[in-house]
Design a protein around this motif. Structure first.
Motif, PDB file in Angstrom:
ATOM      1  N   PHE A   1       0.711  -1.054  -0.216  1.00  9.05           N
ATOM      2  CA  PHE A   1       0.036   0.117   0.094  1.00  9.05           C
ATOM      3  C   PHE A   1       0.876   1.211   0.115  1.00  9.05           C
ATOM      4  N   SER A   2       1.882   1.189   0.639  1.00  4.95           N
ATOM      5  CA  SER A   2       2.943   2.454   0.929  1.00  4.95           C
ATOM      6  C   SER A   2       3.574   2.691  -0.506  1.00  4.95           C
ATOM      7  N   GLN A   3       3.450   1.772  -1.602  1.00  2.00           N
ATOM      8  CA  GLN A   3       4.141   2.044  -2.906  1.00  2.00           C
ATOM      9  C   GLN A   3       3.266   2.666  -3.724  1.00  2.00           C
ATOM     10  N   ALA A   4       2.025   2.705  -3.687  1.00  3.31           N
ATOM     11  CA  ALA A   4       0.714   3.421  -4.319  1.00  3.31           C
ATOM     12  C   ALA A   4       1.560   4.773  -4.887  1.00  3.31           C
ATOM     13  N   PRO A   5       1.338   5.061  -6.405  1.00  3.55           N
ATOM     14  CA  PRO A   5       1.793   6.359  -6.916  1.00  3.55           C
ATOM     15  C   PRO A   5       1.314   7.514  -6.069  1.00  3.55           C
TER      16      PRO A   5
END
Length: 343
Positions: free
Chosen positions: A217-221
């Motif tokens: 989730f933390s890597q969502a653009p």
């Protein structure tokens, strides 16, 4: 009067140029000559990948070799027999395999909602200082040994959850058949059950699913997050439109990893359950089993044939876990995490 300018000849690499070079507008990959360091690094990676398959193959071969005697003794009935009487050549995993799967399913039903909501909270809602503390706590929970969870479940959780289990049986047992308890002896009917084992195992897989989901989730653009806000979306609307679709594949992988962890859990389940060899249809009643717990509880007292039977049971569990991971990889590849948000 100025003469009309003649059209320029096609430059080298342009469409239709006689030298046959590709269109310069099409991206081309430029590769530099491999250095000795690159070749060594590539070789190490290739060797590491091959070693994984080699180790898996050796494990399967070992289990098959050691379980051959039992499989020859009973044949295909090993998969259909519910008894475990090795001296009489009457044994099989038809009862323990579904029971182990049922414990894993109960664990997932409890763990997945808790893990996903926790991951979303840590990733999107928690303050920065609290976020670091929660991440450390989740990682610490994942490092706790299985026996600690088992002892905690046996001596702390089980005496305190019996009231809730009794409430489920009394209020929902008539409407939901598998929650019905068929005996009246509360002291033995509600303890050491499939449900309690599933609750304990769920606490063990929550940190795994939470940690992996939070990382995805933390890597969502960030650009698409801001775009959702610019269109008037609330934070929850942004999570639904951007974060959750982007992390779909990673979440599936985390859940499948948790499922494999739950299926293979041994010590905690062995401490909680009261082993039997009947297919469980009422999860709140006393009695449960799984292949991993069967191996742990019977290994020390086994003769040659019994030990071979346990190895054959381990082979079935190994094959089932492998199939689950292959299916998870297929689903993840189909979902293409983040592909729907990429241009």
């Amino acid at each position: 009067m100025t003469a009309a300018a003649e059209p320029a000849a096609p430059y080298a690499g342009a469409p239709g140029h006689p030298d046959g070079q590709p269109d310069p507008d099409v991206p081309r990959v430029i590769t530099a000559p491999a250095t000795p360091g690159d070749r060594v690094f590539r070789g190490v990676l290739r060797l590491a990948g091959i070693s994984v398959f080699a180790i898996m193959g050796l494990i399967a071969f070992f289990l098959l070799l050691r379980g051959t005697d039992a499989l020859r003794a009973v044949g295909w009935s090993f998969l259909t027999e519910q008894k475990w009487q090795t001296a009489a050549h009457n044994f099989g995993i038809a009862a323990v395999l579904p029971n182990g799967l049922l414990i894993a399913v109960i664990a997932l039903a409890i763990a997945v909602p808790v893990a996903l909501t926790t991951a979303v909270f840590i990733s999107e809602y928690a303050p920065v200082r609290l976020r670091s503390v929660l991440v450390s706590l989740i990682d610490l929970m994942a490092a706790i040994p299985s026996i600690i969870y088992g002892l905690w479940g046996l001596f702390f959780l089980q005496p305190r959850i019996i009231g809730f289990v009794r409430w489920l049986a009394n209020h929902l047992g008539d409407a939901i058949p598998f929650l019905k308890v068929r005996t009246g002896d509360i002291g033995t009917s509600y303890t050491s059950s499939t449900f309690i084992a599933g609750v304990v195992v769920s606490l063990m897989i929550i940190p795994i699913v939470t940690s992996l989901s939070r990382e995805v989730f933390s890597q969502a653009p960030q650009g698409e997050r801001e775009g959702a806000y610019a269109l008037g979306s609330t934070r929850w609307g942004m999570v639904r439109a951007v974060v959750l679709p982007f992390g779909k594949g990673g979440v599936i992988g985390a859940v499948m990893l948790g499922f494999g962890r739950a299926m293979g859990e041994t010590i905690a389940v062995a401490l909680i359950i009261s082993p039997n060899f009947k297919t469980i249809t009422h999860i709140l009643e006393n009695g449960a089993n799984s292949i991993s717990a069967l191996i742990a509880l019977r290994f020390g007292e086994s003769d040659a044939l019994s030990l071979s039977a346990l190895m054959a049971a381990g082979l079935v569990l190994f094959a089932l876990t492998l199939l689950v991971n292959v299916a998870a990889g297929f689903v993840i590849n189909r979902s293409r995490s983040g592909a729907s948000t990429a241009d």
